[in-house]
Write a protein that holds these residues in place. Structure first.
Motif, short mmCIF file in Angstrom:
data_model
loop_
_atom_site.label_atom_id
_atom_site.label_comp_id
_atom_site.label_asym_id
_atom_site.label_seq_id
_atom_site.Cartn_x
_atom_site.Cartn_y
_atom_site.Cartn_z
N PRO A 80 35.51 40.87 53.00
CA PRO A 80 35.97 39.68 52.16
C PRO A 80 35.21 40.23 50.62
N VAL A 81 36.01 40.08 49.80
CA VAL A 81 34.99 39.63 48.32
C VAL A 81 36.02 38.93 47.81
N PRO A 82 35.04 38.97 46.50
CA PRO A 82 35.18 37.23 45.88
C PRO A 82 36.34 37.00 45.06
N ASP A 83 37.36 36.12 45.49
CA ASP A 83 38.66 36.08 45.19
C ASP A 83 39.47 35.16 43.62
N GLY A 84 37.69 34.93 43.08
CA GLY A 84 37.80 34.53 41.65
C GLY A 84 37.99 32.90 41.85
N ARG A 85 38.37 32.29 43.28
CA ARG A 85 38.00 30.69 42.48
C ARG A 85 37.04 29.92 43.53
N GLY A 86 36.05 30.77 44.10
CA GLY A 86 34.87 30.29 44.99
C GLY A 86 35.40 30.69 46.55
N GLY A 87 36.37 31.51 47.03
CA GLY A 87 36.67 31.22 48.35
C GLY A 87 36.41 33.89 48.12
N THR A 88 37.21 33.87 49.10
CA THR A 88 37.04 35.27 49.55
C THR A 88 38.24 35.69 49.89
N LYS A 89 38.69 36.79 49.24
CA LYS A 89 39.96 38.12 50.01
C LYS A 89 39.55 39.17 50.60
N PRO A 90 40.26 39.71 51.63
CA PRO A 90 39.83 40.96 52.10
C PRO A 90 39.95 41.92 50.78
N CYS A 91 39.22 43.64 50.69
CA CYS A 91 38.95 43.91 49.66
C CYS A 91 40.15 43.96 49.34
N ASN A 92 41.36 44.23 50.28
CA ASN A 92 42.64 45.39 49.24
C ASN A 92 43.13 45.30 51.15
N THR A 93 44.43 46.41 51.46
CA THR A 93 45.29 45.75 52.07
C THR A 93 46.09 47.28 52.22
N THR A 94 46.86 47.39 53.18
CA THR A 94 47.55 48.41 53.42
C THR A 94 48.94 48.42 52.39
N CYS A 112 39.07 47.97 45.86
CA CYS A 112 38.36 46.93 46.64
C CYS A 112 39.23 45.34 44.82
N VAL A 113 40.16 44.64 45.35
CA VAL A 113 40.85 43.63 44.47
C VAL A 113 39.41 43.20 43.78
N ASP A 114 37.73 42.98 44.07
CA ASP A 114 37.57 42.39 43.43
C ASP A 114 37.42 43.61 41.50
N ALA A 115 37.17 44.71 42.15
CA ALA A 115 36.85 45.99 40.94
C ALA A 115 37.98 45.89 40.47
N ARG A 116 39.32 45.59 40.37
CA ARG A 116 40.21 46.07 40.15
C ARG A 116 41.03 44.89 39.18
N GLY A 117 40.07 43.99 39.34
CA GLY A 117 40.28 42.67 38.20
C GLY A 117 39.38 42.96 37.03
N ALA A 118 38.43 43.69 37.56
CA ALA A 118 37.27 44.17 36.06
C ALA A 118 37.58 45.16 35.63
N ALA A 119 38.69 45.53 36.13
CA ALA A 119 39.01 47.29 35.31
C ALA A 119 39.76 46.59 34.08
N GLY A 120 39.86 45.78 33.53
CA GLY A 120 40.42 45.44 32.04
C GLY A 120 38.90 45.07 31.22
N GLU A 121 38.03 44.51 31.88
CA GLU A 121 37.48 44.32 30.60
C GLU A 121 35.85 45.66 30.68
N LYS A 122 35.99 46.47 31.72
CA LYS A 122 35.66 47.99 31.59
C LYS A 122 36.73 48.80 31.11
N ALA A 123 37.33 48.58 30.98
CA ALA A 123 38.03 49.43 30.00
C ALA A 123 38.55 48.76 28.20
N ASP A 124 37.85 47.78 28.33
CA ASP A 124 37.98 47.07 27.00
C ASP A 124 39.72 47.23 26.94
N ALA A 125 40.94 47.33 27.50
CA ALA A 125 42.42 47.21 28.00
C ALA A 125 42.37 46.18 26.77
N ASP A 126 43.57 46.48 26.07
CA ASP A 126 45.12 45.44 25.44
C ASP A 126 45.24 44.99 26.78
#
Length: 271
Positions: A81-95, A140-154
């Motif tokens: 489980p990883v954070p889902d951004g709304r106070g819950g959790t989600k699986p890291c990823n799926t197949t 994991c989906v939380d790392a994917r969600g943070a990728a834009g901020e990390k890259a300073d993406a438009d």
């Protein structure tokens, strides 16, 4: 008459010299110089030099090809489980899903992402990928969600294909709703609409089973919830529909999707 005396001649000469010193210069003769400052060379004309142009940094886009080829080999990692951004959790990823003939979603998204990347970089846009191969695990989906901020993406665009009932067809573009930050409240909607319009212009039908007019507000997708940059998720088609599966499985079909998605991203960046 007697000759003038020597003293008279001297007085006459002095008067002539005095008159010459005040006479106007003869035309064509040099103008008398009254001071040393007049001998200085004239200053060259000065012109304001414009400042050099400020270089414009390249636009940055994060492409997030969904899933990964190694996820099925490490179920413990992808189900954690990883954070889902709304106070819950989600699986890291799926197949992910696949066509009935076995063409996987992770292979499709990886191929599609590379095509979109190449089209954008050809336009001078910097592209960051959330994964660098189709053989790894995650991220994991939380790392994917943070990728834009990390890259300073438009902009951030997540690429997927759906696995719905075989009769269902069409693409849809998802965004986080209700919004959790300013990027989600407005810019993500604009990005989603630009992608929707470009896909529709490319000849792809909008979904007939989810969302409305090709747009799908979602609260359950962690990668969208956790993003602080304008982010949209494109479900290109239904892999369980025979006709759409054939399109997704062909190189020509993936090129068509890539052309449309790249066009939508460029429209958004040009705003």
């Amino acid at each position: 008459m007697s000759a003038p005396s020597r003293s008279a001649l001297l007085v006459l000469a002095a008067a002539v010299l005095a008159a010459c010193s005040t006479a106007a210069p003869v035309s064509g003769s040099p103008t008398p110089v009254s001071s040393p400052a007049a001998l200085a060379s004239p200053s060259p004309a000065t012109h304001d030099t414009p400042p050099p142009p400020v270089p414009v940094p390249p636009r940055v886009v994060v492409l997030d090809p969904g899933h990964n080829g190694g996820n099925s080999r490490d179920r413990a990692t992808v189900t954690a489980p990883v954070p889902d951004g709304r106070g819950g959790t989600k699986p890291c990823n799926t197949t992910g899903t696949q066509t009935d003939s076995g063409y996987t979603e992770h292979a499709f998204t990886w191929d599609l992402a590379q095509r979109v990347r190449d089209k954008l970089t050809a336009k001078g846009i910097t592209v960051v990928m959330t994964r660098d191969s189709d053989t790894g695990v995650g991220p994991c989906v939380d790392a994917r969600g943070a990728a834009g901020e990390k890259a300073d993406a438009d902009a951030v665009v997540s690429l997927h294909a759906d696995g719905s009932a075989p009769a269902n067809t069409g693409f849809h573009v998802a965004y986080a709703d209700p919004p959790l930050n300013p990027a989600q409240a407005g810019p993500a909607h604009v990005l989603s609409a630009d992608l929707r319009d470009a896909l529709r212009t490319g000849g792809f039908p909008v979904s007939d089973y989810i969302g409305r007019d090709g747009l799908s507000p979602r609260r359950d997708l962690a990668g969208l919830n956790l993003s602080t940059r304008p982010t949209a998720l494109v479900e290109c088609a239904n892999m369980r529909n025979a006709g759409e599966a054939a399109l997704l499985s062909s190189a020509d079909g993936r090129e068509r999707y890539a052309t449309a998605i790249a066009a939508g991203i460029q429209t958004y960046l040009a705003r």
